[in-house]
Structure formats: structure tokens, C-alpha cells
Design an enzyme around this catalytic site. Structure first.
Site, PDB file in Angstrom:
ATOM      1  N   ASP A 270      78.146 -35.544  45.716  1.00 53.51           N
ATOM      2  CA  ASP A 270      79.308 -34.965  45.030  1.00 53.51           C
ATOM      3  C   ASP A 270      78.901 -33.666  44.325  1.00 53.51           C
ATOM      4  OD1 ASP A 270      77.878 -36.111  42.986  1.00 53.51           O
ATOM      5  OD2 ASP A 270      79.550 -37.249  42.142  1.00 53.51           O
ATOM      6  N   SER A 271      77.636 -33.272  44.477  1.00 54.84           N
ATOM      7  CA  SER A 271      77.218 -31.920  44.082  1.00 54.84           C
ATOM      8  C   SER A 271      78.023 -30.886  44.865  1.00 54.84           C
ATOM      9  CB  SER A 271      75.720 -31.718  44.327  1.00 54.84           C
ATOM     10  OG  SER A 271      75.376 -32.104  45.640  1.00 54.84           O
TER      11      SER A 271
ATOM     12  N   ASP B 151      78.270 -39.957  48.572  1.00 60.68           N
ATOM     13  CA  ASP B 151      78.515 -40.285  47.159  1.00 60.68           C
ATOM     14  C   ASP B 151      79.908 -40.844  46.938  1.00 60.68           C
ATOM     15  OD1 ASP B 151      76.361 -39.943  45.451  1.00 60.68           O
ATOM     16  OD2 ASP B 151      76.675 -37.784  45.226  1.00 60.68           O
TER      17      ASP B 151
ATOM     18  N   LYS C  92      76.515 -44.154  47.654  1.00 61.77           N
ATOM     19  CA  LYS C  92      75.720 -44.063  46.417  1.00 61.77           C
ATOM     20  C   LYS C  92      76.661 -44.056  45.220  1.00 61.77           C
ATOM     21  CE  LYS C  92      73.405 -40.089  45.208  1.00 61.77           C
ATOM     22  NZ  LYS C  92      74.048 -39.686  43.934  1.00 61.77           N
TER      23      LYS C  92
ATOM     24  N   GLU D  96      66.965 -39.363  38.799  1.00 61.81           N
ATOM     25  CA  GLU D  96      67.174 -37.931  38.544  1.00 61.81           C
ATOM     26  C   GLU D  96      66.744 -37.558  37.114  1.00 61.81           C
ATOM     27  OE1 GLU D  96      71.016 -36.421  39.642  1.00 61.81           O
ATOM     28  OE2 GLU D  96      70.619 -34.458  38.758  1.00 61.81           O
TER      29      GLU D  96
HETATM   30  O1  KIV Z   1      75.339 -35.156  44.380  1.00 58.34           O
HETATM   31  C1  KIV Z   1      74.143 -34.966  44.609  1.00 58.34           C
HETATM   32  O2  KIV Z   1      73.734 -34.017  45.274  1.00 58.34           O
HETATM   33  C2  KIV Z   1      73.190 -35.912  44.054  1.00 58.34           C
HETATM   34  C3  KIV Z   1      71.756 -35.472  43.998  1.00 58.34           C
HETATM   35  C4  KIV Z   1      71.587 -34.597  42.810  1.00 58.34           C
HETATM   36  C5  KIV Z   1      70.828 -36.624  43.990  1.00 58.34           C
HETATM   37  O3  KIV Z   1      73.562 -36.972  43.623  1.00 58.34           O
END
Ligand code: KIV
Length: 272
Positions: A51-52, A90, A118, A188
Site C-alpha cells: 500500500d506504499s 497489502d 499482508k 519495519e
Molecule cells: O507497503 C509497503 O510497501 C510495505 C513495505 C514498506 C514493507 O508494507
């Protein structure tokens, strides 16, 4: 390289056996089919549709704008070009507030092509959600330490688990996630010593992002490790474009350096 010639797709069993044999697992984020194909060519074992994407694709300052629909769209884009990598998507902010909502959201991500979902946090309710999903055949990756979806509660992106109490709570939560059935755990922005302690206390693999060299594998946001994210990168980021003239060479260097334990170096980690 053998994996470029039709080697079997990476399954969770393969990742678990790599972990058992002490081989570091390489993971990067991707959100589109071009980068998915490139990461596959470079031998990255796991792709995170994180979700980044709220930051690096949508341009927001947090991930809380991201919806299930957004992650579904990007998961499908990545899945279309995926030949081998294990895909983790995510569950975004407020999409898994109770087990039933979590199962609905997870089902959408899996139908879009995710192999695993995740979710962030290891409190009682998240552990209940993990157990509920796993019992219904949804593979789950946990995420502890800095939880970007909680940035508004945390008051910023800060290193977590620095005090003795916070570190032992995180270890307890990691064990609870594993006991509930999580098969991978992302850690993290925590002290490297805590990353080591949690990794040694679990039997499932840990994937670190700012969690030190002793995690079972590493993950970075693709745009960060290519040095193209705006602003100052977090301390745990290394710009792999330095010394390389193509994105492909930079990603191959990342894979090599994670496998050989050259990355992360002490300068990318946090003290307790
Ligand atoms: O959303 C994402 O990219 C993440 C990473 C920072 C592990 O959860």
C-alpha cells in the site's frame, strides 16, 4: 541463470525451505506489469504489491488513502506479467477491521492474483483476523514494527521497539502472529538487535526493512532503492542505481547483495 528458463513458480513451501536452509529471501515492491516482468527477470523471489502505492504511485503522504480496489488493480497489473515470483498484496487501511471484512477484502486480492495477503499489527484483534483468514485458506504475512497505516496515531514515521518494554511486546506479538498461522513476518524500522532476536525466536521467515542484517530476507520499496522517490530517503534505504547504468543491473545488484549479506550494512540499521 536457470530460473530464467521456465523454472517452477516460487511457492510458500519454497520460501520456507529457503529459510530453513539459511538462504536469504529477496523481496521488492512493484505495482505494474513492466516492473513485475523486470523483477522476475532479475530473480527476485517475492513481489509485494504494497500500500506504499499510496505514496509512490498516488503521491499521498501516507498509505491511508489506499483502498482494496486500488490494491486489486495493481495486483492484477503485477500478476499479468508475473512468471515466477511469489505475490503478496497489502490489505489496506481499514479493510480488515473484523474477520468478515478481512476475508472479503482478502478474497478480492487473491482473485486479482495475490498468493498471500499482508496486514499490519500484532494486537489481539489482528491476531484473531490472522487466525480467521488462515483457517479459511488465506495465507497471511504479518507486519510489525513501524506500521505506516498507523502513522496518524504514532505521530510520524518513527523507529519502533526501542525500549525494553516495547521490544518484549513486539516479540510477544511476533510469536502470537506465528501461532495464529502467519507464514511470513515483515519487520519495519526496528533496532537490528530486535530484528535478530525476533528472527531467532520464530520458525517462520522474517523479512526486514530497516530491521538489520539478521532477518531471513529483505524488502525495499522499488522507487526508494532506485533513488527516484522524492525527498530524503529513510536511513534503511540504499540507492542501488549508484554505480549501475540500468534499472535491471541495479535490481540484480540488490539480489546479489541481499543473498551475500552485503546489504543491509550497519549504516542502514538502527541501534536499540
Ligand atoms: O507497503 C509497503 O510497501 C510495505 C513495505 C514498506 C514493507 O508494507
Amino acid at each position: 541463470m536457470g530460473y530464467l528458463q521456465g523454472e517452477k513458480p516460487i511457492s510458500i513451501s519454497k520460501l520456507l525451505s529457503m529459510h530453513a536452509e539459511g538462504e536469504k529471501i529477496t523481496m521488492l515492491t512493484a505495482y505494474d506489469s513492466t516492473m513485475s516482468a523486470l523483477l522476475n527477470r532479475c530473480g527476485v523471489e517475492a513481489i509485494l504489491i504494497g500500500d506504499s502505492l499510496g505514496n509512490v504511485i498516488q503521491g499521498h503522504s501516507s498509505t491511508t488513502h489506499v483502498t482494496v480496489e486500488h490494491v486489486v488493480y495493481h495486483t492484477a497489473c503485477v500478476a499479468h506479467a508475473n512468471t515466477r515470483a511469489f505475490l503478496i498484496a497489502d490489505l489496506p487501511f481499514a479493510s480488515y477491521g473484523d474477520p468478515i471484512q478481512a476475508l472479503d477484502s482478502a478474497a478480492e486480492l487473491m482473485r486479482a492474483g495475490a498468493d498471500m495477503v499482508k496486514l499490519e499489527g500484532g494486537g489481539e484483534w489482528q491476531v484473531e483476523v490472522i487466525r480467521y483468514l488462515v483457517e479459511r485458506s488465506v495465507p497471511v504475512c504479518g507486519h510489525l514494527g513501524l506500521l505506516p497505516q498507523s502513522v496518524h496515531v504514532l505521530g510520524g514515521y518513527k523507529v519502533q521497539g526501542k525500549s525494553k518494554d516495547a521490544a518484549s511486546l513486539m516479540l510477544e506479538q511476533a510469536l502470537a502472529c506465528e501461532e495464529a498461522g502467519a507464514q511470513i513476518l515483515v519487520l519495519e524500522a526496528i533496532p537490528s538487535s530486535l530484528g535478530k532476536n525476533i528472527t531467532e525466536s520464530l520458525s517462520i521467515p522474517t523479512i526486514g526493512i530497516g530491521a538489520g542484517p539478521d532477518c531471513s530476507g529483505q524488502v525495499l520499496v522499488l522507487q526508494d532503492m532506485l533513488g527516484i522517490s522524492p525527498g530524503k530517503p529513510p536511513k534503511f534505504v540504499k540507492n542501488f542505481m549508484n554505480g549501475h547504468t540500468s534499472v535491471e543491473d541495479a535490481v540484480k545488484a540488490y539480489v546479489r547483495e541481499v543473498k551475500s549479506c552485503k546489504f543491509p550494512e550497519p549504516e542502514h540499521g538502527f541501534a536499540g
